[in-house]
Design a protein around this motif. Structure first.
Motif, mmCIF file in Angstrom:
data_model
loop_
_atom_site.group_PDB
_atom_site.id
_atom_site.type_symbol
_atom_site.label_atom_id
_atom_site.label_comp_id
_atom_site.label_asym_id
_atom_site.label_seq_id
_atom_site.Cartn_x
_atom_site.Cartn_y
_atom_site.Cartn_z
ATOM 1 N N PHE A 4 101.700 -52.878 72.847
ATOM 2 C CA PHE A 4 101.830 -52.735 74.298
ATOM 3 C C PHE A 4 101.847 -51.257 74.688
ATOM 4 O O PHE A 4 101.112 -50.831 75.592
ATOM 5 C CB PHE A 4 103.101 -53.423 74.806
ATOM 6 C CG PHE A 4 103.395 -53.123 76.248
ATOM 7 C CD1 PHE A 4 102.673 -53.729 77.270
ATOM 8 C CD2 PHE A 4 104.382 -52.201 76.595
ATOM 9 C CE1 PHE A 4 102.927 -53.438 78.598
ATOM 10 C CE2 PHE A 4 104.647 -51.903 77.923
ATOM 11 C CZ PHE A 4 103.915 -52.520 78.929
ATOM 12 N N LEU A 5 102.682 -50.457 74.005
ATOM 13 C CA LEU A 5 102.778 -49.031 74.314
ATOM 14 C C LEU A 5 101.438 -48.323 74.097
ATOM 15 O O LEU A 5 101.014 -47.514 74.920
ATOM 16 C CB LEU A 5 103.860 -48.370 73.453
ATOM 17 C CG LEU A 5 105.296 -48.766 73.771
ATOM 18 C CD1 LEU A 5 106.251 -48.213 72.711
ATOM 19 C CD2 LEU A 5 105.696 -48.293 75.149
ATOM 20 N N LEU A 6 100.768 -48.658 73.009
ATOM 21 C CA LEU A 6 99.472 -48.048 72.728
ATOM 22 C C LEU A 6 98.449 -48.439 73.794
ATOM 23 O O LEU A 6 97.668 -47.600 74.254
ATOM 24 C CB LEU A 6 98.979 -48.455 71.335
ATOM 25 C CG LEU A 6 97.639 -47.860 70.894
ATOM 26 C CD1 LEU A 6 97.683 -46.337 70.922
ATOM 27 C CD2 LEU A 6 97.274 -48.371 69.512
ATOM 28 N N SER A 7 98.478 -49.697 74.202
ATOM 29 C CA SER A 7 97.553 -50.153 75.250
ATOM 30 C C SER A 7 97.782 -49.406 76.557
ATOM 31 O O SER A 7 96.828 -48.942 77.194
ATOM 32 C CB SER A 7 97.709 -51.661 75.478
ATOM 33 O OG SER A 7 97.360 -52.380 74.328
ATOM 34 N N VAL A 8 99.037 -49.266 76.958
ATOM 35 C CA VAL A 8 99.348 -48.555 78.199
ATOM 36 C C VAL A 8 98.955 -47.078 78.069
ATOM 37 O O VAL A 8 98.407 -46.491 79.015
ATOM 38 C CB VAL A 8 100.838 -48.709 78.574
ATOM 39 C CG1 VAL A 8 101.203 -47.830 79.764
ATOM 40 C CG2 VAL A 8 101.164 -50.164 78.873
ATOM 41 N N ALA A 61 101.961 -39.948 82.764
ATOM 42 C CA ALA A 61 102.158 -41.198 82.014
ATOM 43 C C ALA A 61 101.501 -41.144 80.639
ATOM 44 O O ALA A 61 101.974 -41.790 79.695
ATOM 45 C CB ALA A 61 101.589 -42.377 82.809
ATOM 46 N N VAL A 62 100.442 -40.382 80.492
ATOM 47 C CA VAL A 62 99.712 -40.349 79.210
ATOM 48 C C VAL A 62 100.599 -39.794 78.093
ATOM 49 O O VAL A 62 100.805 -40.478 77.083
ATOM 50 C CB VAL A 62 98.383 -39.575 79.342
ATOM 51 C CG1 VAL A 62 97.684 -39.479 77.999
ATOM 52 C CG2 VAL A 62 97.485 -40.247 80.372
ATOM 53 N N PRO A 63 101.132 -38.573 78.210
ATOM 54 C CA PRO A 63 101.990 -38.105 77.117
ATOM 55 C C PRO A 63 103.299 -38.892 77.004
ATOM 56 O O PRO A 63 103.831 -39.050 75.900
ATOM 57 C CB PRO A 63 102.240 -36.635 77.438
ATOM 58 C CG PRO A 63 101.892 -36.467 78.869
ATOM 59 C CD PRO A 63 100.891 -37.527 79.208
ATOM 60 N N ALA A 64 103.796 -39.398 78.122
ATOM 61 C CA ALA A 64 105.035 -40.181 78.062
ATOM 62 C C ALA A 64 104.839 -41.423 77.194
ATOM 63 O O ALA A 64 105.638 -41.691 76.276
ATOM 64 C CB ALA A 64 105.491 -40.570 79.464
ATOM 65 N N PHE A 65 103.788 -42.174 77.454
ATOM 66 C CA PHE A 65 103.526 -43.360 76.647
ATOM 67 C C PHE A 65 103.012 -42.992 75.256
ATOM 68 O O PHE A 65 103.208 -43.735 74.298
ATOM 69 C CB PHE A 65 102.563 -44.318 77.362
ATOM 70 C CG PHE A 65 103.244 -45.137 78.405
ATOM 71 C CD1 PHE A 65 103.977 -46.269 78.058
ATOM 72 C CD2 PHE A 65 103.194 -44.774 79.740
ATOM 73 C CE1 PHE A 65 104.636 -47.018 79.007
ATOM 74 C CE2 PHE A 65 103.849 -45.522 80.706
ATOM 75 C CZ PHE A 65 104.573 -46.646 80.348
ATOM 76 N N GLY A 66 102.365 -41.834 75.133
ATOM 77 C CA GLY A 66 101.942 -41.363 73.817
ATOM 78 C C GLY A 66 103.131 -41.079 72.917
ATOM 79 O O GLY A 66 103.145 -41.459 71.740
ATOM 80 N N LEU A 67 104.143 -40.410 73.471
ATOM 81 C CA LEU A 67 105.360 -40.149 72.698
ATOM 82 C C LEU A 67 106.056 -41.448 72.315
ATOM 83 O O LEU A 67 106.493 -41.617 71.167
ATOM 84 C CB LEU A 67 106.312 -39.257 73.494
ATOM 85 C CG LEU A 67 105.954 -37.780 73.554
ATOM 86 C CD1 LEU A 67 106.859 -37.051 74.550
ATOM 87 C CD2 LEU A 67 106.059 -37.152 72.183
ATOM 88 N N THR A 69 104.719 -44.337 71.936
ATOM 89 C CA THR A 69 103.891 -44.995 70.924
ATOM 90 C C THR A 69 104.099 -44.351 69.562
ATOM 91 O O THR A 69 104.258 -45.043 68.549
ATOM 92 C CB THR A 69 102.400 -44.947 71.318
ATOM 93 O OG1 THR A 69 102.239 -45.576 72.591
ATOM 94 C CG2 THR A 69 101.534 -45.647 70.295
ATOM 95 N N ALA A 70 104.088 -43.019 69.512
ATOM 96 C CA ALA A 70 104.268 -42.301 68.247
ATOM 97 C C ALA A 70 105.622 -42.611 67.623
ATOM 98 O O ALA A 70 105.730 -42.818 66.412
ATOM 99 C CB ALA A 70 104.110 -40.802 68.466
ATOM 100 N N ILE A 71 106.648 -42.674 68.461
ATOM 101 C CA ILE A 71 107.984 -43.019 67.966
ATOM 102 C C ILE A 71 107.982 -44.440 67.434
ATOM 103 O O ILE A 71 108.499 -44.726 66.343
ATOM 104 C CB ILE A 71 109.048 -42.835 69.071
ATOM 105 C CG1 ILE A 71 109.213 -41.344 69.372
ATOM 106 C CG2 ILE A 71 110.370 -43.468 68.675
ATOM 107 C CD1 ILE A 71 110.001 -41.046 70.638
#
Length: 154
Positions: A4-8, A61-67, A69-71
């Motif tokens: 879900f996080l990766l998709s967003v 939103a891109v780096p927020a969801f990227g972080l 996702t990485a976590i």
């Protein structure tokens, strides 16, 4: 949850960063036409600036969801993620500190009866900084796909 996080994250990148890269690339050509007195080009340049400004804010939103996702994936310490984070920060700085202010200055000068700045040089600078911004995002995109050293199976 990771999917879900990766998709967003991916959808946010497409929806938020895509329009900024296109608008930043189109602005210099349109601004040059506006300098020659092309009224529709002036309106288009104003719209392109607005797209850059609004979607830059949405792009948070891109780096927020990227972080997130990485976590979630447990890869936050991987080199490709850290390099991507650094390049994203540089891209944001280029957009906020160079592209947007210069676009605003060009639009202000176009509205003035006596432009106080050399518009040709400023527009050339926008073309260059916009290109750097786009190149940074392209590099981040490649890193997200290739993920050098990743053990996640890419």
């Amino acid at each position: 949850m990771t999917k879900f996080l990766l998709s967003v994250h991916v959808i946010a990148a497409i929806v938020a960063i895509g329009p900024v890269t296109v608008a930043a690339s189109m602005f210099p050509r349109t601004a040059r036409a506006a300098v020659t007195g092309d009224r529709p080009a002036r309106a288009t340049a104003r719209t392109l600036y607005r797209i850059c400004r609004v979607y830059a804010a949405v792009g948070i939103a891109v780096p927020a969801f990227g972080l997130a996702t990485a976590i979630s994936m447990g890869v936050l310490g991987d080199a490709w993620v850290l390099v991507s984070i650094a390049l994203t920060a540089v891209a944001a700085a280029v957009l906020i500190a160079a592209v947007l202010p210069d676009q605003q200055k060009v639009l202000t000068a176009l509205d003035s009866t006596t432009p106080a700045v050399d518009l040709g040089a400023r527009i050339s600078r926008i073309a260059m900084t916009g290109g750097v911004f786009n190149l940074l995002w392209a590099t981040v995109t490649v890193l997200m796909i290739i993920r050098p050293g990743s053990t996640t199976g890419a």
